[in-house]
Scaffold this motif. Structure first.
Motif, PDB file in Angstrom:
ATOM      1  N   LEU A 279      41.096  45.169 -30.688  1.00 24.94           N
ATOM      2  CA  LEU A 279      41.874  43.941 -30.591  1.00 24.94           C
ATOM      3  C   LEU A 279      41.960  43.237 -31.930  1.00 24.94           C
ATOM      4  O   LEU A 279      41.137  43.435 -32.826  1.00 24.94           O
ATOM      5  CB  LEU A 279      41.231  42.995 -29.573  1.00 24.94           C
ATOM      6  N   GLU A 416      55.008  44.202 -30.264  1.00 22.08           N
ATOM      7  CA  GLU A 416      54.400  44.207 -28.926  1.00 22.08           C
ATOM      8  C   GLU A 416      52.892  44.357 -29.006  1.00 22.08           C
ATOM      9  O   GLU A 416      52.171  43.826 -28.158  1.00 22.08           O
ATOM     10  CB  GLU A 416      55.004  45.337 -28.081  1.00 22.08           C
ATOM     11  N   ARG A 417      52.386  45.027 -30.049  1.00 18.39           N
ATOM     12  CA  ARG A 417      50.935  45.175 -30.168  1.00 18.39           C
ATOM     13  C   ARG A 417      50.249  43.827 -30.371  1.00 18.39           C
ATOM     14  O   ARG A 417      49.124  43.620 -29.912  1.00 18.39           O
ATOM     15  CB  ARG A 417      50.566  46.129 -31.308  1.00 18.39           C
ATOM     16  N   ALA A 419      51.232  41.033 -28.984  1.00 18.26           N
ATOM     17  CA  ALA A 419      51.187  40.432 -27.646  1.00 18.26           C
ATOM     18  C   ALA A 419      50.192  41.159 -26.742  1.00 18.26           C
ATOM     19  O   ALA A 419      49.477  40.526 -25.950  1.00 18.26           O
ATOM     20  CB  ALA A 419      52.582  40.442 -27.029  1.00 18.26           C
ATOM     21  N   GLN A 420      50.130  42.495 -26.838  1.00 11.45           N
ATOM     22  CA  GLN A 420      49.189  43.252 -26.017  1.00 11.45           C
ATOM     23  C   GLN A 420      47.755  42.837 -26.322  1.00 11.45           C
ATOM     24  O   GLN A 420      46.921  42.705 -25.417  1.00 11.45           O
ATOM     25  CB  GLN A 420      49.359  44.754 -26.285  1.00 11.45           C
ATOM     26  N   SER A 421      47.458  42.596 -27.602  1.00 12.85           N
ATOM     27  CA  SER A 421      46.114  42.169 -27.984  1.00 12.85           C
ATOM     28  C   SER A 421      45.791  40.800 -27.395  1.00 12.85           C
ATOM     29  O   SER A 421      44.683  40.564 -26.903  1.00 12.85           O
ATOM     30  CB  SER A 421      45.990  42.136 -29.508  1.00 12.85           C
ATOM     31  N   LEU A 423      47.035  39.454 -24.666  1.00 15.65           N
ATOM     32  CA  LEU A 423      46.848  39.582 -23.216  1.00 15.65           C
ATOM     33  C   LEU A 423      45.493  40.200 -22.885  1.00 15.65           C
ATOM     34  O   LEU A 423      44.778  39.727 -21.990  1.00 15.65           O
ATOM     35  CB  LEU A 423      47.977  40.422 -22.624  1.00 15.65           C
ATOM     36  N   ARG A 424      45.121  41.251 -23.607  1.00 15.34           N
ATOM     37  CA  ARG A 424      43.830  41.897 -23.342  1.00 15.34           C
ATOM     38  C   ARG A 424      42.679  40.928 -23.633  1.00 15.34           C
ATOM     39  O   ARG A 424      41.669  40.916 -22.911  1.00 15.34           O
ATOM     40  CB  ARG A 424      43.704  43.157 -24.199  1.00 15.34           C
ATOM     41  N   GLU A 427      42.100  38.784 -20.737  1.00 15.38           N
ATOM     42  CA  GLU A 427      41.405  39.503 -19.672  1.00 15.38           C
ATOM     43  C   GLU A 427      39.901  39.547 -19.916  1.00 15.38           C
ATOM     44  O   GLU A 427      39.099  39.392 -18.985  1.00 15.38           O
ATOM     45  CB  GLU A 427      41.986  40.916 -19.546  1.00 15.38           C
ATOM     46  N   GLU A 448      53.853  41.534 -14.916  1.00 15.95           N
ATOM     47  CA  GLU A 448      54.963  42.197 -15.617  1.00 15.95           C
ATOM     48  C   GLU A 448      55.712  41.273 -16.571  1.00 15.95           C
ATOM     49  O   GLU A 448      56.485  41.737 -17.412  1.00 15.95           O
ATOM     50  CB  GLU A 448      55.947  42.792 -14.612  1.00 15.95           C
ATOM     51  N   ARG A 450      54.086  38.808 -18.537  1.00 11.46           N
ATOM     52  CA  ARG A 450      53.183  38.133 -19.479  1.00 11.46           C
ATOM     53  C   ARG A 450      53.443  38.518 -20.929  1.00 11.46           C
ATOM     54  O   ARG A 450      53.411  37.662 -21.818  1.00 11.46           O
ATOM     55  CB  ARG A 450      51.727  38.416 -19.079  1.00 11.46           C
ATOM     56  N   ILE A 451      53.681  39.771 -21.210  1.00 13.47           N
ATOM     57  CA  ILE A 451      53.975  40.188 -22.587  1.00 13.47           C
ATOM     58  C   ILE A 451      55.238  39.497 -23.075  1.00 13.47           C
ATOM     59  O   ILE A 451      55.304  38.988 -24.207  1.00 13.47           O
ATOM     60  CB  ILE A 451      54.121  41.712 -22.684  1.00 13.47           C
TER      61      ILE A 451
END
Length: 535
Positions: A279, A416-417, A419-421, A423-424, A427, A448, A450-451
């Protein structure tokens, strides 16, 4: 020295302490002026992700410190480490090379001591998360106003206002800066300083170097080199609410006084969790619901929104960039906000009086407020690292300003990476809160969406990072580990633009610490050259 923002002022005063004489050239004046504003207003920006130039940059004594909130945050050790999941992320210096100057930077901002940790059980550490890291807030945001008398009384620092550097002139072999052209609309002069430091902000510093590269394509790593590439800021916003298991624990997450300075705790991810999950760095804090959404039903938040939405009033209360972010997109729902106020006029008046007293009449000023929630529900704000991306960059425009410098074409891109980081990381925070029994997160969007929500909120332009980054070779970076421009003996850069990565921290505090380090290096270099025998 080119630039009299907080970094330039800190560097000049640090040089003075080392016995060096400094001429500071500042394009603006002590008060905002129309010419200075036009010199940056013509930059063409990606309006989706980047703030307008006229609110992202400020020429004048104090620079953009006139507008910032005053949040001081250090970098983390993980920011300087080699991270396999983030190619090119390792700095050529360890964190200690900046951290050793944090105490002097804290004195510069009036937030000493440089204490950025304060643990409160049971929130200190839980799972992959820690909540002991602090941000500290300067009581005087305008560095020009704070240090004006010291600059005026200095025998070694001379500040020349209204003096815009329009060109760098190089020696025959381009191994040193021979002179600068400095001027205004009426005249120009050529000066020949022995050493030059560019401290005029990430964008304007890069602009001067890009202009110099036009006639000398081999400079700064060449046309395909790092100059102007990898433009970063931060990615921030809100996609979830924090629900505290014990509503009375909200005080842990609110502003508090520490040694006479306001501070606030932040959630951060442990370095080992970042490495394990691949991350980017991130910080979170408890916040109010978005002011512009009247569904919060709170009279105080609606009244504050209405004040900010009336531009002449809002600009007296906060910086324009902050005002715009709180006002939010159109359509504005004035009637619903008014109804929130009218539903509870007495309590709203009482609460706004307390906020204004703490914000405007108290010393130190309270930097913000957190409306307490009886059910322990708070918006969760995230402020995350933006990964380097060579397609995110600065280029010179075909248009020119009044003094003849090309404007910038600014493209700030998020992937997108990024945003993915984010979101993770949410979590991991949610899981850690639940396992510790401290609370949980509730998302505002279905999985679906959130990103998309993170990328829609992604915007910056204030934290101008990466476009003259630090590296070991000219192909890796514009400056070396000492902040000297690669291949040019007497040209240095003091700016967040030298950062190879953006981390989770606002850059101003660390940039000032790096500037103080540079002053020490310049003093050592001058002592060394004075001891060398003449050729």
């Amino acid at each position: 020295m080119v630039g009299a923002g907080p970094v330039g002022i800190a560097l000049a005063l640090a040089c003075e302490r080392h016995g060096l004489s400094v001429l500071v050239l500042e394009s603006g004046h002590e008060q905002p002026d129309r010419l200075a504003a036009t010199l940056t207003a013509g930059h063409v920006v990606n309006v989706r992700h980047h703030a307008a130039a006229d609110i992202a940059m400020c020429r004048g004594l104090g620079g953009t410190s006139r507008w910032w909130g005053g949040r001081c945050v250090p970098f983390d050790d993980v920011d300087f480490a080699r991270r396999p999941h983030l190619p090119g992320s390792a700095w050529p210096i360890p964190h200690q090379e900046i951290a050793r100057w944090y105490e002097e930077a804290a004195v510069f901002f009036g937030i000493e001591p440089a204490r950025f940790a304060n643990a409160v059980a049971p929130w200190a550490e839980f799972g992959d998360v820690r909540c002991d890291r602090l941000e500290r807030w300067t009581p005087e945001i305008d560095a020009g106003r704070r240090h004006r008398s010291q600059l005026a009384e200095s025998q070694r620092v001379t500040v020349l206002l209204g003096a815009t550097v329009t060109e760098l002139h190089f020696a025959k072999h381009c191994d040193r800066v021979a002179a600068l052209t400095v001027g205004d609309t009426k005249s120009k002069v050529r000066i020949e300083p022995p050493r030059v430091v560019l401290a005029c902000g990430g964008l304007e510093t890069t602009r001067l170097l890009l202009q110099a590269q036009q006639g000398r394509p081999h400079l700064f790593g060449g046309r395909d080199g790092p100059l102007g590439c990898g433009y970063m800021g931060h990615i921030s916003g809100k996609i979830a609410d924090l629900i505290l298991a014990d509503p009375s624990s909200a005080g842990v997450h609110d502003f508090f006084l520490d040694e006479g300075v306001f501070a606030r705790r932040r959630f951060t991810l442990k370095a080992e969790a970042q490495m394990r999950e691949e991350l980017l760095n991130i910080a979170f804090w408890a916040d109010n619901p978005p002011f512009h959404l009247p569904g919060h039903g709170n009279g105080l938040l609606s009244l504050v929104w209405m004040a900010l939405a009336i531009a002449p009033i809002g600009r007296l209360l906060v910086a324009e960039g902050v005002r715009v972010s709180h006002v939010g997109p159109r359509p504005h729902r004035w009637a619903r906000h008014a109804w929130n106020v009218l539903r509870s006029p007495v309590s709203t008046l009482r609460e706004i009086t307390a906020v204004l007293r703490a914000r405007l009449l108290s010393s130190p000023r309270r930097p913000g407020f957190l409306v307490r929630s009886s059910d322990g529900r708070y918006a969760l704000h995230y402020h995350a690292e933006h990964a380097p991306n060579d397609s995110s960059r600065l280029r010179l425009s075909d248009r020119r300003d009044t003094l003849g410098l090309p404007f910038l074409d600014i493209e700030l891109l998020y992937a997108e990476r990024d945003a993915q980081s984010v979101l993770r990381a949410h979590e991991l925070l949610d899981r850690s809160l639940r396992r510790a029994g401290l609370g949980h997160l509730e998302y505002r969007e279905p999985p679906e969406a959130r990103i998309t929500s993170i990328l829609q909120q992604a915007a910056d332009g204030y934290h101008q990072t990466g476009t003259t980054r630090m590296g070991m070779t000219p192909k890796d970076g514009v400056v070396d580990a000492t902040c000297r421009v690669q291949g040019i003996d007497n040209l240095y850069i003091s700016s967040s633009s030298v950062f190879p990565t953006s981390g989770q921290a606002n850059p101003t505090f660390a940039t000032v610490a790096l500037a103080i380090r540079l002053a020490t290096h310049l003093a050592a270099e001058l002592r060394k050259s004075s001891l060398e025998p003449a050729a």
